[in-house]
Design a protein around this motif. Structure first.
Motif, mmCIF file in Angstrom:
data_model
loop_
_atom_site.group_PDB
_atom_site.id
_atom_site.type_symbol
_atom_site.label_atom_id
_atom_site.label_comp_id
_atom_site.label_asym_id
_atom_site.label_seq_id
_atom_site.Cartn_x
_atom_site.Cartn_y
_atom_site.Cartn_z
ATOM 1 N N GLU A 12 0.805 -1.221 0.000
ATOM 2 C CA GLU A 12 0.000 0.000 0.000
ATOM 3 C C GLU A 12 0.839 1.273 0.000
ATOM 4 O OE1 GLU A 12 -3.052 0.023 3.016
ATOM 5 O OE2 GLU A 12 -3.357 -2.130 2.770
ATOM 6 N N ALA A 13 2.037 1.199 0.557
ATOM 7 C CA ALA A 13 2.855 2.400 0.755
ATOM 8 C C ALA A 13 3.301 3.029 -0.556
ATOM 9 C CB ALA A 13 4.068 2.081 1.625
ATOM 10 N N GLY A 14 3.528 2.212 -1.563
ATOM 11 C CA GLY A 14 4.071 2.763 -2.804
ATOM 12 C C GLY A 14 5.415 3.415 -2.500
ATOM 13 N N ASP A 15 5.536 4.710 -2.766
ATOM 14 C CA ASP A 15 6.785 5.417 -2.468
ATOM 15 C C ASP A 15 6.665 6.289 -1.221
ATOM 16 O OD1 ASP A 15 5.138 7.355 -3.492
ATOM 17 O OD2 ASP A 15 6.566 8.106 -4.963
ATOM 18 N N THR A 18 6.915 7.298 4.897
ATOM 19 C CA THR A 18 6.334 7.577 6.215
ATOM 20 C C THR A 18 5.213 6.594 6.541
ATOM 21 O OG1 THR A 18 4.858 9.267 5.303
ATOM 22 C CG2 THR A 18 6.958 10.017 6.188
ATOM 23 N N TYR A 19 4.489 6.148 5.516
ATOM 24 C CA TYR A 19 3.427 5.156 5.724
ATOM 25 C C TYR A 19 4.029 3.857 6.257
ATOM 26 C CZ TYR A 19 -0.665 2.256 4.729
ATOM 27 O OH TYR A 19 -1.729 1.406 4.839
ATOM 28 N N LEU A 20 5.112 3.433 5.640
ATOM 29 C CA LEU A 20 5.766 2.207 6.068
ATOM 30 C C LEU A 20 6.368 2.358 7.468
ATOM 31 C CD1 LEU A 20 6.509 -0.663 5.402
ATOM 32 C CD2 LEU A 20 8.570 0.194 4.306
ATOM 33 N N ALA A 21 6.965 3.504 7.744
ATOM 34 C CA ALA A 21 7.537 3.743 9.074
ATOM 35 C C ALA A 21 6.454 3.684 10.137
ATOM 36 C CB ALA A 21 8.243 5.095 9.111
ATOM 37 N N ALA A 22 5.296 4.270 9.851
ATOM 38 C CA ALA A 22 4.185 4.240 10.808
ATOM 39 C C ALA A 22 3.695 2.811 11.014
ATOM 40 C CB ALA A 22 3.060 5.143 10.325
ATOM 41 N N ALA A 23 3.658 2.012 9.946
ATOM 42 C CA ALA A 23 3.246 0.610 10.076
ATOM 43 C C ALA A 23 4.238 -0.166 10.948
ATOM 44 C CB ALA A 23 3.126 -0.034 8.698
ATOM 45 N N LEU A 24 5.536 0.057 10.742
ATOM 46 C CA LEU A 24 6.540 -0.571 11.602
ATOM 47 C C LEU A 24 6.355 -0.137 13.052
ATOM 48 C CD1 LEU A 24 9.852 -0.441 9.537
ATOM 49 C CD2 LEU A 24 8.657 -2.482 10.342
ATOM 50 N N GLY A 25 6.016 1.139 13.232
ATOM 51 C CA GLY A 25 5.766 1.654 14.582
ATOM 52 C C GLY A 25 4.594 0.959 15.248
ATOM 53 N N GLU A 26 3.535 0.709 14.496
ATOM 54 C CA GLU A 26 2.374 0.003 15.057
ATOM 55 C C GLU A 26 2.766 -1.395 15.519
ATOM 56 O OE1 GLU A 26 -1.393 0.066 13.007
ATOM 57 O OE2 GLU A 26 -0.802 1.918 11.971
ATOM 58 N N ARG A 49 9.794 8.460 17.963
ATOM 59 C CA ARG A 49 9.842 9.574 17.009
ATOM 60 C C ARG A 49 10.007 9.078 15.578
ATOM 61 N NH1 ARG A 49 13.067 11.848 20.901
ATOM 62 N NH2 ARG A 49 14.954 11.272 19.791
ATOM 63 N N ALA A 50 10.957 8.184 15.370
ATOM 64 C CA ALA A 50 11.256 7.716 14.019
ATOM 65 C C ALA A 50 10.098 6.932 13.410
ATOM 66 C CB ALA A 50 12.518 6.851 14.036
ATOM 67 N N LEU A 51 9.378 6.183 14.243
ATOM 68 C CA LEU A 51 8.317 5.313 13.745
ATOM 69 C C LEU A 51 6.923 5.911 13.908
ATOM 70 C CD1 LEU A 51 9.735 1.890 14.989
ATOM 71 C CD2 LEU A 51 10.043 2.986 12.762
ATOM 72 N N SER A 52 6.869 7.200 14.098
ATOM 73 C CA SER A 52 5.577 7.886 14.167
ATOM 74 C C SER A 52 5.118 8.201 12.744
ATOM 75 C CB SER A 52 5.721 9.183 14.970
ATOM 76 O OG SER A 52 6.427 10.144 14.211
ATOM 77 N N PRO A 53 3.835 8.563 12.583
ATOM 78 C CA PRO A 53 3.352 8.918 11.233
ATOM 79 C C PRO A 53 4.124 10.077 10.591
ATOM 80 C CG PRO A 53 1.506 8.492 12.675
ATOM 81 C CD PRO A 53 2.746 8.477 13.541
ATOM 82 N N SER A 54 4.723 10.924 11.397
ATOM 83 C CA SER A 54 5.514 12.032 10.843
ATOM 84 C C SER A 54 7.012 11.755 10.903
ATOM 85 C CB SER A 54 5.200 13.328 11.586
ATOM 86 O OG SER A 54 5.565 13.198 12.948
ATOM 87 N N GLY A 55 7.391 10.552 11.318
ATOM 88 C CA GLY A 55 8.808 10.202 11.450
ATOM 89 C C GLY A 55 9.468 9.980 10.106
ATOM 90 N N ASN A 56 10.786 9.980 10.150
ATOM 91 C CA ASN A 56 11.579 9.745 8.946
ATOM 92 C C ASN A 56 12.815 8.944 9.349
ATOM 93 O OD1 ASN A 56 12.526 9.850 6.345
ATOM 94 N ND2 ASN A 56 13.359 11.914 6.528
#
Length: 77
Positions: A12-15, A18-26, A49-56
């Motif tokens: 689902e993330a495509g490119d 941040t979507y993928l990082a948030a999923a890892l965070g969950e 911080r890194a795995l939040s929806p706004s993380g990088n």
């Protein structure tokens, strides 16, 4: 199954990294962020911080987290 959740996130993330990082965070929060921090060698606060929806997160962080989750990244053709 966390593996299926992460596989779907990659699809689902495509490119959108941040979507993928948030999923890892969950998944990390579901497994216990303190345990993931210990197993990855990263600070718990930095992981939040890194795995939040706004993380990088850096790629190194992503690799450490996936390893701590008992997963590995593979390339498919």
């Amino acid at each position: 199954d966390c593996r299926l959740f992460i596989e779907a996130a990659f699809e689902e993330a495509g490119d959108d990294a941040t979507y993928l990082a948030a999923a890892l965070g969950e998944v990390a929060r579901a497994r216990g962020m303190m345990r993931i921090a210990r197993d990855s060698g990263l600070a718990r606060e930095a992981l939040y911080r890194a795995l939040s929806p706004s993380g990088n997160p850096s790629f190194a962080t992503v690799l450490k987290v996936t390893k701590a989750l008992g997963m590995r990244l593979t390339v498919l053709r």
